[in-house]
Design a protein around this motif. Structure first.
Motif, short mmCIF file in Angstrom:
data_model
loop_
_atom_site.label_atom_id
_atom_site.label_comp_id
_atom_site.label_asym_id
_atom_site.label_seq_id
_atom_site.Cartn_x
_atom_site.Cartn_y
_atom_site.Cartn_z
N ARG A 181 0.85 -1.19 0.00
CA ARG A 181 0.00 0.00 0.00
C ARG A 181 0.88 1.23 0.00
N VAL A 182 0.40 2.26 -0.67
CA VAL A 182 1.18 3.48 -0.83
C VAL A 182 0.29 4.69 -0.58
N LYS A 183 0.93 5.83 -0.48
CA LYS A 183 0.21 7.09 -0.38
C LYS A 183 0.18 7.76 -1.76
N GLU A 184 -0.88 8.49 -2.01
CA GLU A 184 -1.00 9.27 -3.24
C GLU A 184 -0.66 10.72 -2.88
N GLN A 185 0.45 11.24 -3.43
CA GLN A 185 0.98 12.52 -2.97
C GLN A 185 1.24 13.50 -4.10
N LEU A 186 1.16 14.76 -3.75
CA LEU A 186 1.51 15.84 -4.67
C LEU A 186 3.02 16.05 -4.61
N VAL A 187 3.64 16.26 -5.78
CA VAL A 187 5.07 16.51 -5.86
C VAL A 187 5.30 17.94 -6.32
N ALA A 188 6.10 18.68 -5.55
CA ALA A 188 6.41 20.08 -5.87
C ALA A 188 7.88 20.33 -5.68
N HIS A 189 8.37 21.44 -6.21
CA HIS A 189 9.75 21.86 -5.98
C HIS A 189 9.81 22.62 -4.66
N ALA A 234 2.20 11.43 -7.62
CA ALA A 234 2.88 10.14 -7.70
C ALA A 234 2.61 9.36 -6.43
N ASP A 235 2.99 8.06 -6.46
CA ASP A 235 2.84 7.26 -5.24
C ASP A 235 4.09 7.41 -4.38
N SER A 236 3.92 7.16 -3.09
CA SER A 236 4.99 7.40 -2.11
C SER A 236 6.21 6.53 -2.34
N ASN A 237 6.03 5.32 -2.90
CA ASN A 237 7.18 4.46 -3.17
C ASN A 237 8.10 5.07 -4.22
N LEU A 238 7.51 5.50 -5.33
CA LEU A 238 8.32 6.09 -6.39
C LEU A 238 8.93 7.40 -5.93
N ILE A 239 8.20 8.17 -5.16
CA ILE A 239 8.74 9.43 -4.63
C ILE A 239 9.95 9.14 -3.74
N ALA A 240 9.87 8.06 -2.95
CA ALA A 240 11.00 7.70 -2.08
C ALA A 240 12.24 7.38 -2.90
N ILE A 241 12.06 6.67 -4.03
CA ILE A 241 13.19 6.36 -4.90
C ILE A 241 13.79 7.64 -5.46
N GLU A 242 12.93 8.50 -6.01
CA GLU A 242 13.41 9.71 -6.65
C GLU A 242 14.01 10.69 -5.64
N SER A 243 13.49 10.71 -4.43
CA SER A 243 14.00 11.62 -3.41
C SER A 243 15.44 11.32 -3.03
N SER A 244 15.84 10.06 -3.18
CA SER A 244 17.22 9.70 -2.85
C SER A 244 18.20 10.31 -3.84
N PHE A 245 17.70 10.76 -5.00
CA PHE A 245 18.55 11.39 -6.01
C PHE A 245 18.23 12.87 -6.20
N ARG A 246 17.06 13.28 -5.71
CA ARG A 246 16.62 14.65 -5.98
C ARG A 246 16.16 15.30 -4.68
N SER A 247 17.05 16.03 -4.05
CA SER A 247 16.72 16.65 -2.77
C SER A 247 15.78 17.84 -2.93
N GLN A 248 15.56 18.29 -4.19
CA GLN A 248 14.76 19.50 -4.40
C GLN A 248 13.25 19.25 -4.29
N ILE A 249 12.81 17.98 -4.35
CA ILE A 249 11.37 17.73 -4.39
C ILE A 249 10.79 17.56 -2.99
N ILE A 250 9.55 18.03 -2.83
CA ILE A 250 8.82 17.90 -1.58
C ILE A 250 7.42 17.38 -1.88
N THR A 251 6.73 16.90 -0.85
CA THR A 251 5.37 16.38 -1.00
C THR A 251 4.46 17.15 -0.03
#
Length: 714
Positions: free
Chosen positions: A386-394, A460-477
């Motif tokens: 199960r994942v969260k459905e989240q907004l992705v912003a800079h 995006a879903d929280s799993n994919l955001i977690a992957i991308e966050s490890s490479f992109r510190s600029q994104i927030i939810t």
């Protein structure tokens, strides 16, 4: 690149040759290429300039099965340190043989020791010299080979086909056709015997089916011959070649051992008979799980090629969905075959048509999808994630505290996304602007575009955001829309047994130790988010605690020691115990399997870790054309070290198609590498999806740090 940087770059690589080339190169006799020691002692890892003193008595007969059993290992040979293979989309690639031989070894309580050679002829030389016990790859059984070697029961029955560039081709078997064939290949015998009037041109270098196809498309070769199975594999991701003729005589493909090694051959044939491993392109089938196991058929899992599900990195098949399905297949003792689809709709079609058995692709179970699934006569498993459905912003964008703050903001999203309904609601209720993303743009690319300020927002879903966050510190939810979005497997409604076994698997493993380890590996690893400020450099300072070791091990390979130190910092921040979620370890972040290929056992030992990293970087460099300028060889080898050689070759091929230079990294191949994150490009690439921004940043960061190191130490 500005003029000053160009000048510094040229000066730095000139310095590289001055520093590493000033000593007279040792002769071949003085500098035998010895393997790295496996005993774990630092003083046994010596530069190759020292003489080898160990004398190995050459065998005069093949090892019998009793000798193999007594030694505890099978000696096998593979091509050119083949640490990676093409991404399996359906059926099999070179990884098939590695896996199959390992299964045989496991069943007999043995290990496999791999020896490496550069071409097929050398494989047979090693077998003839009794240095290896077996060549485990698809080898055509020919009359000439039967005089010298024994072969197992066939693993594949196939036909050979003449291929040409796609388009109109007037091929007539009665003409004096010019056919280009790789040296040492069985195709030479086939053509010579069946069509002696054809003109055969020998390709001196060993080339793969992919490279042969590239030569045909480039117009360097008009016709060549490959196996039908190899053609089917190529056609899974490219449409620029075609079959123009099929040779009438069927061929058997098998593994080779030495003549008269009957005891070993018997064991292999017994394994092949019991496991029914004959390969074939499977027809459509819809049988249930018990019948599948009874018939010893593979379990075909349909998924996507993406960072969440299934991808290839440094020769390792990885992905959250892939690892769970591999566990399921292992539990039930069935072979796992991955079928890659390009879209959600294609996944449903493949399953309904009987071209796969399960969809495991991180699919959320929504009301809209449930109606579609039921209509297609498919069924869903119980929730396995199960994942969260989240907004992705800079992080620098205007603040968003609640949904009303979305008025006038722009959300870019695909219509096929499971988040489309949420986006529509935000537009209706809160005045958000919705922009349709191209269906070829994956969600991870949309997240990257937010990070680069190319678009405003996405979902995006929280799993994919977690992957991308490890490479992109600029994104927030800033907002979470749903807290508990379930993921489910899909099967056909007429496969209730398979559904029951899947549900049992989920009940047993969901949130258990295995599940949590795999989930943390992909979604919660924070290594790449850490800040390392331990080593602040000033002019005249040492670069790392390992400078002397690096200097020792670069002498033979003509690397500037400061380049390797820069790479080491990038990989581990000089932490000898550093590890990452994919299993890479040590100062140079080597995978244990890769290190074993290089003869290294203890990656905790700085000297062994550094030696293996330098040797592997040298290997990646050697696989690129010597016509490349030296600095380009370095850039390409660094990119290969990070992402894998195959992904870099895909990027070179794409660069040529786009009219870019395939022999220049910066602003050329690096652009193509970035595009291999996009579905429209990676679904036509041999090695599939790659997180292109990672090798691009990797090369740039190491290069810039290297230039700084030169200034500090000069």
């Amino acid at each position: 690149m500005n003029k000053q940087l160009v000048a510094i770059t040229l000066a730095s690589f000139f310095t590289l040759f001055i520093l590493t080339g000033c000593q007279e190169a040792p002769t071949v006799e003085e500098n035998p290429k010895t393997d790295i020691s496996q005993n774990g002692k630092q003083n046994d890892l010596k530069p190759k300039t020292q003489k080898a003193v160990k004398i190995v008595k050459q065998r005069t007969t093949a090892r019998t099965w009793s000798e193999i059993k007594a030694s505890g290992q099978i000696n096998a040979v593979k091509l050119d340190w083949k640490l990676e293979s093409a991404l399996p989309r359906a059926g099999s690639t070179g990884a098939y043989h590695t896996t199959l031989l390992q299964s045989f070894a496991d069943s007999r309580g043995l290990k496999v020791k791999w020896h490496r050679v550069s071409n097929l002829a050398d494989m047979f030389k090693k077998l003839s010299a009794f240095e290896v016990d077996i060549i485990p790859r698809h080898l055509t059984i020919t009359t000439n080979r039967l005089d010298k070697y024994s072969f197992t029961y066939p693993l594949l029955r196939d036909k050979e086909v003449v291929i040409a560039k796609s388009g109109k081709q007037d091929f007539d078997e009665d003409d004096d056709n010019n056919i280009s064939l790789p040296i040492g290949s069985a195709y030479i015998d086939s053509v010579s015997k069946q069509y002696p009037h054809w003109q055969v041109n020998i390709i001196e270098d060993h080339v793969s089916s992919q490279e042969v196809a590239d030569s045909v498309v480039a117009g360097l070769t008009k016709y060549t011959v490959i196996d039908g199975f190899a053609l089917e594999t190529l056609k899974q991701y490219r449409d620029d070649i075609q079959s123009v003729f099929t040779l009438p005589k069927a061929i058997n493909l098998a593994w080779a051992v030495n003549l008269n090694n009957d005891t070993f051959l018997h064991e292999l044939n017994e394994f092949i008979s019991v496991h029914h491993v004959m390969q074939m392109i499977e027809p459509e089938r819809t049988i249930d799980f018990k019948q599948l196991r009874k018939d010893k058929l593979p379990l075909r899992v349909i998924t996507r090629n993406s960072p969440e599900t299934y991808f290839l990195w440094r020769g390792e098949l990885l992905g959250f969905e892939y690892e769970l399905m591999r566990k399921f297949a292992d539990i039930h003792k069935v072979k796992l075959v991955i079928v890659v689809a390009d879209s959600y709709e294609e996944m449903l079609e493949l399953l309904a048509e009987g071209k796969g058995d399960i969809i495991a692709a991180g699919l959320s179970r929504t009301k809209a999808r449930t109606k579609q699934i039921t209509k297609a006569k498919l069924a869903t498993s119980i929730r396995y994630n199960r994942v969260k459905e989240q907004l992705v912003a800079h992080q620098d964008s205007a603040q968003i505290n609640e949904a009303t703050d979305l008025k006038g903001r722009t959300i870019t999203i695909r219509k096929s996304s499971s988040f489309w309904a949420t986006a529509q609601r935000l537009a209706t209720d809160f005045g958000a602007n919705i922009v349709l993303a191209n269906e070829d743009i994956a969600t991870e690319i949309l997240i990257a575009q937010v990070a680069d300020k190319e678009i405003d927002l996405t979902i995006a879903d929280s799993n994919l955001i977690a992957i991308e966050s490890s490479f992109r510190s600029q994104i927030i939810t800033p907002l979470t829309f749903k807290e508990d979005v379930p993921y489910s497997y899909l099967v056909r409604q007429n496969n209730p047994q398979l559904l029951a076994y899947l549900n049992e698997f989920v009940r047993k493993y969901y949130r258990g130790t295995f599940y949590n380890v795999v989930k943390n590996k992909y979604f919660y690893n924070e290594r790449l988010q850490k800040s390392h400020n331990k080593y602040r450099l000033v002019s005249g300072s040492i670069l790392s605690p390992y400078d002397d070791i690096v200097r020792l091990h670069v002498q033979e390979y003509n690397f500037d020691w400061r380049l390797i130190v820069s790479q080491m910092y990038q990989e581990s921040r000089f932490d000898p115990l550093a590890s990452n979620s994919t299993g890479a370890f040590g100062l140079m972040q080597m995978l244990p399997r890769t290190a074993a290929e290089l003869g290294v056992k203890d990656l905790k030992d700085p000297e062994q870790a550094i030696a293996s990293g330098v040797q592997y970087l040298d290997w990646t460099r050697d696989r690129f054309s010597k016509d490349l300028p030296v600095q380009e060889q370095i850039f390409f080898s660094l990119a290969s070290y990070n992402a894998g050689y195959g992904h870099v070759k895909d990027a070179q091929r794409l660069a040529r198609q786009l009219g870019l230079r395939s022999d220049r990294w910066f602003n050329n191949v690096e652009k193509a590498m970035l595009l291999l994150q996009r579905r429209q490009y990676y679904n036509k690439a041999r090695f599939g999806y790659v997180r292109g921004r990672e090798p691009v940043n990797y090369v740039r960061d190491i290069h810039q740090r290297y230039l700084s190191y030169i200034r500090i130490t000069d």
